[in-house]
Design a protein around this motif. Sequence first.
Motif, short mmCIF file in Angstrom:
data_model
loop_
_atom_site.label_atom_id
_atom_site.label_comp_id
_atom_site.label_asym_id
_atom_site.label_seq_id
_atom_site.Cartn_x
_atom_site.Cartn_y
_atom_site.Cartn_z
N ALA A 17 -6.67 10.13 4.67
CA ALA A 17 -5.89 10.47 3.49
C ALA A 17 -4.44 10.83 3.81
N ASP A 18 -3.56 10.46 2.90
CA ASP A 18 -2.17 10.93 2.91
C ASP A 18 -2.04 12.16 2.03
N LEU A 19 -2.93 12.27 1.06
CA LEU A 19 -2.96 13.41 0.14
C LEU A 19 -4.41 13.74 -0.14
N THR A 20 -4.77 15.02 -0.05
CA THR A 20 -6.10 15.45 -0.48
C THR A 20 -5.95 16.39 -1.67
N ILE A 21 -6.81 16.19 -2.65
CA ILE A 21 -6.83 17.03 -3.84
C ILE A 21 -8.15 17.78 -3.86
N ILE A 22 -8.10 19.09 -3.63
CA ILE A 22 -9.30 19.91 -3.73
C ILE A 22 -9.46 20.29 -5.19
N ASN A 23 -10.48 19.71 -5.82
CA ASN A 23 -10.68 19.84 -7.26
C ASN A 23 -11.78 20.85 -7.56
N LYS A 24 -11.79 21.33 -8.81
CA LYS A 24 -12.79 22.29 -9.29
C LYS A 24 -12.66 23.63 -8.56
N THR A 25 -11.44 24.05 -8.31
CA THR A 25 -11.22 25.31 -7.58
C THR A 25 -11.70 26.53 -8.37
N ASP A 26 -11.91 26.36 -9.66
CA ASP A 26 -12.40 27.47 -10.47
C ASP A 26 -13.86 27.80 -10.17
N LEU A 27 -14.54 26.92 -9.41
CA LEU A 27 -15.95 27.14 -9.10
C LEU A 27 -16.17 27.86 -7.78
N LEU A 78 0.84 -1.19 0.00
CA LEU A 78 0.00 0.00 0.00
C LEU A 78 0.88 1.24 0.00
N ASP A 79 0.71 2.07 -1.03
CA ASP A 79 1.56 3.26 -1.18
C ASP A 79 0.94 4.49 -0.53
N GLY A 80 -0.38 4.61 -0.59
CA GLY A 80 -1.00 5.78 -0.01
C GLY A 80 -2.48 5.86 -0.33
N ILE A 81 -3.16 6.76 0.38
CA ILE A 81 -4.59 7.00 0.17
C ILE A 81 -4.75 8.44 -0.30
N VAL A 82 -5.38 8.61 -1.45
CA VAL A 82 -5.61 9.94 -2.04
C VAL A 82 -7.11 10.22 -2.02
N THR A 83 -7.50 11.33 -1.42
CA THR A 83 -8.91 11.71 -1.35
C THR A 83 -9.14 12.96 -2.20
N VAL A 84 -10.08 12.84 -3.13
CA VAL A 84 -10.45 13.96 -4.00
C VAL A 84 -11.68 14.65 -3.40
N ILE A 85 -11.60 15.98 -3.28
CA ILE A 85 -12.67 16.76 -2.65
C ILE A 85 -13.21 17.77 -3.66
N ASP A 86 -14.51 17.88 -3.73
CA ASP A 86 -15.17 18.86 -4.60
C ASP A 86 -15.11 20.22 -3.92
N ALA A 87 -14.43 21.19 -4.56
CA ALA A 87 -14.26 22.50 -3.95
C ALA A 87 -15.61 23.18 -3.68
N LYS A 88 -16.57 22.96 -4.56
CA LYS A 88 -17.86 23.66 -4.45
C LYS A 88 -18.75 23.01 -3.39
N ASP A 93 4.20 7.12 -5.68
CA ASP A 93 5.39 6.97 -4.82
C ASP A 93 5.30 7.81 -3.54
N LEU A 94 4.16 7.72 -2.86
CA LEU A 94 3.98 8.45 -1.61
C LEU A 94 4.71 7.75 -0.45
N HIS A 95 4.81 6.44 -0.51
CA HIS A 95 5.47 5.64 0.55
C HIS A 95 4.92 6.00 1.93
N SER A 96 3.60 6.11 2.01
CA SER A 96 2.97 6.53 3.26
C SER A 96 2.87 5.42 4.30
N PHE A 97 3.01 4.16 3.86
CA PHE A 97 2.83 3.04 4.78
C PHE A 97 4.09 2.21 4.94
N ASP A 98 5.23 2.69 4.45
CA ASP A 98 6.47 1.96 4.66
C ASP A 98 7.50 2.92 5.26
N ASN A 99 8.70 2.42 5.49
CA ASN A 99 9.69 3.23 6.20
C ASN A 99 10.67 3.95 5.28
#
Length: 365
Positions: free
Chosen positions: A179-189, A144-154, A226-232
């Motif tokens: 999440a190890d990384l969150t992506i706030i998407n649709k920022t233009d809205l 497991l490399d990582g968990i990415v969560t996509v968030i709707d900006a609006k 290549d987030l390597h969030s769950f290894d050393n």
Amino acid sequence: MEDEDDCPELVPIDSQPRPPAEQIPVTIITGYLGAGKTTLLNYILTEQHNKRIAVILNEFGEGSALEKSLAVSQAGELYEEWLELRNGCLCCSVKDNGLKAIENLMEKKGKFDYILLETTGLADPGAVASMFWVDAELGSDIYLDGIVTVIDAKYGMQHITEEKPDGLVNEAARQIALADLTIINKTDLVNEEELAQLRDTVSSINGLVKILATQRSRIDLSEVLDLHSFDNKNSANLAEKLHLVKSTRPHLDKSILTVTFEVAGNLSEDVLNIFIQNLLWEKTFKNKEGLPMSVIRLKGIVSLPGKTHQVMLQGVHELYELDETPELWGEKPRINRLVFIGRNLDRDVLQEQFISTVVQAGDRI
């Protein structure tokens, strides 16, 4: 709203086979329906990055069975295998089928550079992540490399602040907490003020998470893979990150927040295990209001007697592990740093319990 039902199309790429001994990273991509998960997958898979990427799509569908394609691009050819997933999502009753699909993928198609696993918008990514920890047969092939969560900006704030019946966790908040990384998407809205408020709310839930803002899910691939969030492998970066994390205040009553503290000295590994098990499994710790603490994600760097290397502590829901890292303590002071993300957390109570049990027991060793 972007169409989340289209299967990503893959582009021809040149690639050299990977040595069979190397493990393949799995990235879990989660987020509410319409946030842009599939758009992100499409973008990743159409970039010229010379990687062989397998994609597993998994969503709720009509009826008792759901067919979604698993697609792989290799040397310009598109391979497709249909999976029948019954009774909902990968992290529930069909998790064994999902694991079997990955096993079949590894056997039939050879090794890949990456596996991307998209979960349904209502899924608990922690349950999916746990599969890769407990499945011993897959342990030698993938990690497991990582968990990415996509968030709707609006609509993200609306999802996060939605009131749930007592005892239930808000799914959007839980996806951010894990999440190890969150992506706030649709920022233009949205305007700058709305975006700043959403960023603050995300940080208040998960003080460890990295936040990126995008339009149409366009993002530098190096930020996602290549987030390597769950290894050393990134243990030095983790130690630095833990040092900077601050405890947060809840953005809502009964909401998820981040608690962190640090204490000096060696820890008793046996007593540390008991402390974590009481916290994660038995849920014996209560906050000042008498509510049981519930930890969703746990990270830490700890010092164990007789070990010259720093030890990394990782936890997701009820699963946790202690893993010795390549980082030496050397002349650095042995400071234990822990970060807890969850509901009803009380920093003072946690720290007091930790010092009175784990640290004092370690000092006696």
